[in-house]
Design a protein around this motif. Structure first.
Motif, PDB file in Angstrom:
ATOM      1  N   SER A 112      62.864   8.925  48.230  1.00 14.41           N
ATOM      2  CA  SER A 112      63.042   9.257  46.848  1.00 14.41           C
ATOM      3  C   SER A 112      62.150  10.241  46.659  1.00 14.41           C
ATOM      4  N   SER A 113      61.167  10.654  47.307  1.00 17.94           N
ATOM      5  CA  SER A 113      60.252  11.859  47.062  1.00 17.94           C
ATOM      6  C   SER A 113      60.171  12.824  47.044  1.00 17.94           C
ATOM      7  N   SER A 114      61.951  13.050  48.169  1.00 19.64           N
ATOM      8  CA  SER A 114      61.939  15.208  48.887  1.00 19.64           C
ATOM      9  C   SER A 114      62.359  15.453  47.809  1.00 19.64           C
ATOM     10  N   GLY A 115      61.722  16.941  47.775  1.00 21.73           N
ATOM     11  CA  GLY A 115      61.416  17.803  46.951  1.00 21.73           C
ATOM     12  C   GLY A 115      61.239  17.761  45.093  1.00 21.73           C
ATOM     13  N   THR A 116      60.365  16.973  45.690  1.00 22.69           N
ATOM     14  CA  THR A 116      59.959  16.645  43.954  1.00 22.69           C
ATOM     15  C   THR A 116      58.488  15.866  44.155  1.00 22.69           C
ATOM     16  N   ASP A 117      57.416  16.268  42.504  1.00 19.86           N
ATOM     17  CA  ASP A 117      55.981  16.041  43.095  1.00 19.86           C
ATOM     18  C   ASP A 117      56.122  14.690  43.046  1.00 19.86           C
ATOM     19  N   ARG A 118      55.428  14.182  44.341  1.00 19.92           N
ATOM     20  CA  ARG A 118      54.548  13.054  45.222  1.00 19.92           C
ATOM     21  C   ARG A 118      54.036  12.415  44.398  1.00 19.92           C
ATOM     22  N   ALA A 119      54.160  11.322  43.770  1.00 19.33           N
ATOM     23  CA  ALA A 119      53.090   9.904  43.452  1.00 19.33           C
ATOM     24  C   ALA A 119      52.126  10.355  44.340  1.00 19.33           C
ATOM     25  N   THR A 120      50.719  10.515  43.471  1.00 20.12           N
ATOM     26  CA  THR A 120      49.395  10.795  43.687  1.00 20.12           C
ATOM     27  C   THR A 120      48.242  10.667  42.922  1.00 20.12           C
ATOM     28  N   ALA A 139      54.317  21.606  50.614  1.00 15.88           N
ATOM     29  CA  ALA A 139      54.981  22.892  50.538  1.00 15.88           C
ATOM     30  C   ALA A 139      55.986  22.355  49.402  1.00 15.88           C
ATOM     31  N   GLY A 140      56.216  22.175  48.368  1.00 17.87           N
ATOM     32  CA  GLY A 140      57.509  22.110  47.365  1.00 17.87           C
ATOM     33  C   GLY A 140      57.840  23.044  46.531  1.00 17.87           C
ATOM     34  N   THR A 141      59.047  23.739  45.969  1.00 20.95           N
ATOM     35  CA  THR A 141      59.088  24.597  45.123  1.00 20.95           C
ATOM     36  C   THR A 141      59.560  23.786  43.804  1.00 20.95           C
ATOM     37  N   PRO A 142      58.099  24.683  42.412  1.00 23.17           N
ATOM     38  CA  PRO A 142      58.475  24.179  41.176  1.00 23.17           C
ATOM     39  C   PRO A 142      59.668  23.544  40.922  1.00 23.17           C
ATOM     40  N   THR A 143      60.256  22.883  40.138  1.00 22.55           N
ATOM     41  CA  THR A 143      61.273  23.146  38.895  1.00 22.55           C
ATOM     42  C   THR A 143      60.779  22.715  37.423  1.00 22.55           C
ATOM     43  N   LEU A 144      62.010  22.665  36.338  1.00 21.80           N
ATOM     44  CA  LEU A 144      61.851  22.265  35.407  1.00 21.80           C
ATOM     45  C   LEU A 144      61.151  20.543  35.371  1.00 21.80           C
ATOM     46  N   ALA A 145      61.320  19.654  36.239  1.00 17.20           N
ATOM     47  CA  ALA A 145      61.143  18.229  36.185  1.00 17.20           C
ATOM     48  C   ALA A 145      60.230  18.187  36.828  1.00 17.20           C
ATOM     49  N   HIS A 146      59.862  19.337  38.077  1.00 15.71           N
ATOM     50  CA  HIS A 146      58.583  18.672  38.767  1.00 15.71           C
ATOM     51  C   HIS A 146      57.565  20.446  38.957  1.00 15.71           C
ATOM     52  N   GLU A 291      64.331  29.265  37.112  1.00 14.70           N
ATOM     53  CA  GLU A 291      63.081  29.466  37.909  1.00 14.70           C
ATOM     54  C   GLU A 291      61.950  28.771  36.644  1.00 14.70           C
ATOM     55  N   VAL A 292      60.896  28.190  37.477  1.00 17.76           N
ATOM     56  CA  VAL A 292      59.587  27.900  37.425  1.00 17.76           C
ATOM     57  C   VAL A 292      58.084  29.185  38.432  1.00 17.76           C
ATOM     58  N   SER A 344      59.647  34.405  41.866  1.00 12.57           N
ATOM     59  CA  SER A 344      60.011  35.297  43.178  1.00 12.57           C
ATOM     60  C   SER A 344      61.532  36.294  42.997  1.00 12.57           C
ATOM     61  N   SER A 345      61.998  35.902  42.113  1.00 11.34           N
ATOM     62  CA  SER A 345      63.909  36.027  42.207  1.00 11.34           C
ATOM     63  C   SER A 345      63.471  37.577  41.039  1.00 11.34           C
ATOM     64  N   GLN A 346      62.551  37.866  40.872  1.00  8.36           N
ATOM     65  CA  GLN A 346      62.610  39.545  39.929  1.00  8.36           C
ATOM     66  C   GLN A 346      61.497  39.787  40.634  1.00  8.36           C
ATOM     67  N   ALA A 347      61.552  41.326  40.566  1.00  6.53           N
ATOM     68  CA  ALA A 347      61.324  42.687  41.442  1.00  6.53           C
ATOM     69  C   ALA A 347      59.547  42.549  40.499  1.00  6.53           C
ATOM     70  N   PRO A 348      58.349  42.706  41.334  1.00  2.54           N
ATOM     71  CA  PRO A 348      57.071  43.559  40.207  1.00  2.54           C
ATOM     72  C   PRO A 348      57.287  43.793  39.297  1.00  2.54           C
ATOM     73  N   THR A 349      56.707  43.622  37.992  1.00  3.24           N
ATOM     74  CA  THR A 349      56.556  44.395  37.387  1.00  3.24           C
ATOM     75  C   THR A 349      54.633  44.368  37.045  1.00  3.24           C
ATOM     76  N   GLY A 350      55.545  45.918  35.899  1.00  2.00           N
ATOM     77  CA  GLY A 350      53.488  46.646  36.466  1.00  2.00           C
ATOM     78  C   GLY A 350      53.793  47.869  36.571  1.00  2.00           C
ATOM     79  N   SER A 351      52.995  48.499  36.577  1.00  2.00           N
ATOM     80  CA  SER A 351      52.692  49.198  36.734  1.00  2.00           C
ATOM     81  C   SER A 351      51.537  49.719  38.212  1.00  2.00           C
TER      82      SER A 351
END
Length: 381
Positions: A112-120, A139-146, A291-292, A344-351
């Motif tokens: 049930s915790s696949s792809g989410t914050d695991r209970a730790t 490894a895990g991808t941050p989401t609004l829920a996690h 995206e987080v 990650s979905s955007q080009a880097p900002t800054g000079s």
């Protein structure tokens, strides 16, 4: 039973101990009715007497309805029912709890915790300088829920609860209550400058500034200038964590924190407090994207509560001795008074492009700023 009377072997008239037909038939009807209505119950004294007389006359073995064998069987059944009741009720409660919280079962058997914050379990409070960076995590991808999925900060404390003050003790002539005041004021500075949700999205940090001594030469003027007109030489990010509210907002209500705070006798006959904390901010853009991205900010500050009988200070207000910060995952060379996380979905900002080796922003064992010169990069966020 078809034989409802008891006769002697000679076939003579019934003996004086025989039971009349109507009594026997009434007994049979009553017994069958009781059996149908409920589980077997211990017979009455009258029923036992009648049954014993029947057995003596017909030679029936003990154990039919009223004998010791039936009583023993009934006792064992009752004990089994009682045992199942004792086991079944806690078992039913456990099943209900697990149904609502499957993560309580070790090993995540349902996946049930696949792809989410695991209970730790949360880490214990930091009481000494770490000697190594946090271990790698799954490894895990941050989401609004996690928002802390895949981050060591998942096990860190939430918000102000992560600033655990040491027990105050007297420092020679400095009483315990002054030590406690110095600790509490330093904690307030950290909380109001880095954890207040309104300050984090650009509000003026009035509460944080209120604990600083207005008599400290130039301090409040410098900080207010940085907040009003940020620049490379007047940067509010050196003390305050801020993100541009036009473009960003916090992903959820939790900011993770880890660090420690200590005290000692200061240079100005007062209580010196040293604080070293890392804050992890999950953020999302205001354009409807889910995206987080995370920005990690480490701060080291030194404050002192001087002795007002020896120095011209405001009683109860802090002198800010030094303050330094190091930010991971924020664009380089943008001096508008805000951190700018990279998505990650955007080009880097800054000079400026990242230079030098990547550093681990979660590594609290390294000296602040060491290993990162100029515009650096990070090994993880």
């Amino acid at each position: 039973m078809s034989d409802r009377r008891s006769e002697d072997s000679s076939g003579d008239e019934p003996s004086s101990s025989s039971i009349p037909d109507e009594v026997w038939e009434q007994f049979i009807r009553d017994s069958e009715r009781d059996i149908r209505k409920s589980a077997p119950k211990e017979p009455s004294a009258r029923a036992r007497e009648v049954a014993q007389r029947l057995k003596r006359e017909k030679g029936e073995p003990e154990g039919w309805r009223t004998g010791p064998a039936w009583q023993e069987t009934n006792g064992r059944a009752a004990r089994r029912r009682k045992a199942w009741a004792l086991i079944g009720v806690p078992l039913a409660i456990a099943v209900a709890v697990v149904a609502m919280r499957p993560s309580l079962i070790p090993g995540d058997p349902f996946g049930s915790s696949s792809g989410t914050d695991r209970a730790t379990s949360p880490l214990p409070a930091e009481t000494a300088a770490p000697t190594a960076p946090p271990s790698a995590v799954a490894a895990g991808t941050p989401t609004l829920a996690h928002p802390f999925a895949g981050s060591p900060a998942l096990r860190w404390a939430d918000g102000a609860a992560g600033i655990v003050l040491p027990k105050a003790t007297a420092l020679g002539p400095i009483p315990k209550d002054r030590v406690e005041l110095a600790l509490q004021q330093t904690k307030k500075l950290l909380v109001e400058a880095n954890l207040d949700p309104e300050v984090v999205v650009g509000a003026h940090p009035d509460a944080a500034l209120s604990v600083l001594d207005p008599k400290q030469p130039g301090l409040l003027d410098e900080l207010n200038t940085a907040l009003r007109s940020p620049s490379k030489t007047h940067d509010p990010l050196s003390l305050f964590s801020r993100f541009d509210p036009e473009h960003l907002k916090l992903a959820g209500k939790v900011i993770k924190i880890r660090g420690r705070i200590t005290f000692a006798k200061g240079k100005f006959e007062g209580v010196a407090v040293h604080a070293d904390y890392t804050f992890v901010y999950p953020l999302v853009r205001n354009d409807g994207s889910t995206e987080v991205a995370r920005t990690i900010v480490r701060r080291v500050i030194d404050t002192e509560l001087p002795d007002p009988t020896h120095y011209q200070v405001t009683p109860g207000k802090l002198t800010l001795v030094s303050y330094n910060e190091d930010a991971g995952n924020s664009a380089c060379d943008i001096n508008d008074g805000y951190f700018h996380p990279q998505f990650s979905s955007q080009a880097p900002t800054g000079s400026a492009s990242p230079t030098g080796p990547a550093v681990d922003p979660y590594d609290r064992s390294r000296a602040l700023g060491k290993g990162q010169e100029g515009c650096g990069s990070v090994s993880r966020t």
